[in-house]
Design a protein around this motif. Structure first.
Motif, PDB file in Angstrom:
ATOM      1  N   GLU A  77       0.835  -1.206   0.000  1.00 19.16           N
ATOM      2  CA  GLU A  77       0.000   0.000   0.000  1.00 19.16           C
ATOM      3  C   GLU A  77       0.872   1.260   0.000  1.00 19.16           C
ATOM      4  O   GLU A  77       0.608   2.213  -0.727  1.00 19.16           O
ATOM      5  CB  GLU A  77      -0.906  -0.022   1.236  1.00 19.16           C
ATOM      6  N   GLU A  78       1.934   1.213   0.791  1.00 14.38           N
ATOM      7  CA  GLU A  78       2.857   2.351   0.846  1.00 14.38           C
ATOM      8  C   GLU A  78       3.531   2.575  -0.513  1.00 14.38           C
ATOM      9  O   GLU A  78       3.598   3.701  -1.003  1.00 14.38           O
ATOM     10  CB  GLU A  78       3.912   2.089   1.928  1.00 14.38           C
ATOM     11  N   HIS A  79       4.007   1.500  -1.129  1.00 14.59           N
ATOM     12  CA  HIS A  79       4.649   1.618  -2.446  1.00 14.59           C
ATOM     13  C   HIS A  79       3.651   2.098  -3.496  1.00 14.59           C
ATOM     14  O   HIS A  79       4.000   2.901  -4.364  1.00 14.59           O
ATOM     15  CB  HIS A  79       5.255   0.281  -2.876  1.00 14.59           C
ATOM     16  N   PHE A  80       2.426   1.592  -3.431  1.00  9.02           N
ATOM     17  CA  PHE A  80       1.374   2.018  -4.359  1.00  9.02           C
ATOM     18  C   PHE A  80       1.188   3.532  -4.293  1.00  9.02           C
ATOM     19  O   PHE A  80       1.173   4.208  -5.324  1.00  9.02           O
ATOM     20  CB  PHE A  80       0.060   1.305  -3.998  1.00  9.02           C
ATOM     21  N   TYR A  84       4.187   4.380  -7.185  1.00  8.75           N
ATOM     22  CA  TYR A  84       3.457   4.138  -8.438  1.00  8.75           C
ATOM     23  C   TYR A  84       2.452   5.246  -8.738  1.00  8.75           C
ATOM     24  O   TYR A  84       2.517   5.892  -9.769  1.00  8.75           O
ATOM     25  CB  TYR A  84       2.735   2.787  -8.399  1.00  8.75           C
ATOM     26  N   MET A  85       1.523   5.475  -7.825  1.00  6.48           N
ATOM     27  CA  MET A  85       0.434   6.422  -8.077  1.00  6.48           C
ATOM     28  C   MET A  85       0.796   7.854  -7.720  1.00  6.48           C
ATOM     29  O   MET A  85       0.111   8.772  -8.144  1.00  6.48           O
ATOM     30  CB  MET A  85      -0.829   6.010  -7.315  1.00  6.48           C
ATOM     31  N   PHE A 155      -1.085   5.601 -18.554  1.00  8.27           N
ATOM     32  CA  PHE A 155      -1.241   6.623 -17.524  1.00  8.27           C
ATOM     33  C   PHE A 155       0.102   7.085 -16.959  1.00  8.27           C
ATOM     34  O   PHE A 155       0.158   7.737 -15.921  1.00  8.27           O
ATOM     35  CB  PHE A 155      -2.154   6.094 -16.407  1.00  8.27           C
ATOM     36  N   GLY A 156       1.173   6.742 -17.660  1.00  8.99           N
ATOM     37  CA  GLY A 156       2.496   7.200 -17.250  1.00  8.99           C
ATOM     38  C   GLY A 156       2.951   6.622 -15.916  1.00  8.99           C
ATOM     39  O   GLY A 156       3.759   7.232 -15.223  1.00  8.99           O
ATOM     40  N   ILE A 157       2.443   5.458 -15.554  1.00 14.13           N
ATOM     41  CA  ILE A 157       2.834   4.811 -14.304  1.00 14.13           C
ATOM     42  C   ILE A 157       4.029   3.908 -14.587  1.00 14.13           C
ATOM     43  O   ILE A 157       3.950   3.018 -15.426  1.00 14.13           O
ATOM     44  CB  ILE A 157       1.660   4.000 -13.706  1.00 14.13           C
ATOM     45  N   GLU A 158       5.121   4.177 -13.899  1.00 16.05           N
ATOM     46  CA  GLU A 158       6.337   3.412 -14.121  1.00 16.05           C
ATOM     47  C   GLU A 158       6.488   2.312 -13.074  1.00 16.05           C
ATOM     48  O   GLU A 158       6.300   2.562 -11.886  1.00 16.05           O
ATOM     49  CB  GLU A 158       7.549   4.337 -14.080  1.00 16.05           C
ATOM     50  N   ILE A 159       6.809   1.128 -13.543  1.00 16.87           N
ATOM     51  CA  ILE A 159       7.055   0.004 -12.641  1.00 16.87           C
ATOM     52  C   ILE A 159       8.570  -0.191 -12.584  1.00 16.87           C
ATOM     53  O   ILE A 159       9.198  -0.446 -13.615  1.00 16.87           O
ATOM     54  CB  ILE A 159       6.344  -1.270 -13.137  1.00 16.87           C
ATOM     55  N   PRO A 160       9.153  -0.063 -11.390  1.00 22.29           N
ATOM     56  CA  PRO A 160      10.609  -0.216 -11.268  1.00 22.29           C
ATOM     57  C   PRO A 160      11.076  -1.585 -11.777  1.00 22.29           C
ATOM     58  O   PRO A 160      10.393  -2.590 -11.606  1.00 22.29           O
ATOM     59  CB  PRO A 160      10.862  -0.081  -9.761  1.00 22.29           C
ATOM     60  N   SER A 161      12.237  -1.608 -12.404  1.00 24.74           N
ATOM     61  CA  SER A 161      12.749  -2.845 -13.002  1.00 24.74           C
ATOM     62  C   SER A 161      12.925  -3.957 -11.984  1.00 24.74           C
ATOM     63  O   SER A 161      12.797  -5.133 -12.318  1.00 24.74           O
ATOM     64  CB  SER A 161      14.066  -2.573 -13.728  1.00 24.74           C
ATOM     65  N   VAL A 162      13.178  -3.626 -10.725  1.00 28.50           N
ATOM     66  CA  VAL A 162      13.389  -4.636  -9.692  1.00 28.50           C
ATOM     67  C   VAL A 162      12.123  -5.469  -9.438  1.00 28.50           C
ATOM     68  O   VAL A 162      12.220  -6.627  -9.029  1.00 28.50           O
ATOM     69  CB  VAL A 162      13.924  -3.995  -8.381  1.00 28.50           C
TER      70      VAL A 162
END
Length: 180
Positions: A77-80, A84-85, A155-162
């Protein structure tokens, strides 16, 4: 004086009729899932979504606050919200659209499929959405359920490669509203 009272009465009746033509909820739910097989579930749910339906013309609007989404894992939830958001920068998601061929007088307890077309605004970007909604009458209320998928890249949301292999690039969204 008589005309003034009549005018006030007409305005009051018009405003009452206008309100009667709207059904709404502040406790709708949106669930999204971005899970990938063999990895931890990536799923969030928000049970405090506002949705308004104009029953005279089928216009519909919904608003979800990003910080209202809950996850099984607090860290997720914190990362979201932070990564992300970017919920502090983009605190809400909105949808504005129209239910095609909507006629409230034809609703029954039997669910019927309707097409919804509109614009989803999320993370500072807009995207046209078309989905099938299942709508039925429940007493004086209207039940509406719809599902659709969105690409995070739209929506320009980037998901980290890790974690790129652990989070789906295409997110499934389910909406459930009981409009009163």
């Amino acid at each position: 004086m008589k005309n003034l009272i009549l005018a006030i009465l007409v305005l009051f009746c018009l405003s009452f009729t206008k309100d009667e033509a709207k059904k709404l909820t502040k406790t709708g739910s949106i669930t999204f899932e971005a899970s990938v097989p063999s990895f931890e579930e990536v799923k969030g749910k928000n049970d405090a979504v506002t949705c308004v339906l104009n029953t005279t013309n089928g216009e519909i609007a919904a608003l979800a606050l990003m910080k209202g989404f809950r996850f099984k894992v607090a860290l997720m939830e914190e990362h979201f919200n932070e990564n992300y958001m970017e919920s502090s920068k983009y605190p809400k998601a909105t949808f504005k659209g129209k239910i095609e061929n909507f006629d409230v007088s034809k609703l029954t307890t039997t669910t019927k499929d309707y097409t919804i077309k509109g614009k989803l605004e999320l993370h500072g970007k807009s995207k046209d959405i078309v989905s099938i909604a299942k709508i039925n009458k429940s007493g004086n209320d209207i039940e509406l359920k719809t599902s659709f998928s969105v690409n995070v890249s739209d929506f320009g949301i980037e998901i980290p490669s890790v974690v790129a292999k652990k989070v789906a690039k295409k997110v499934d969204v389910d909406c459930n509203f009981l409009l009163k």
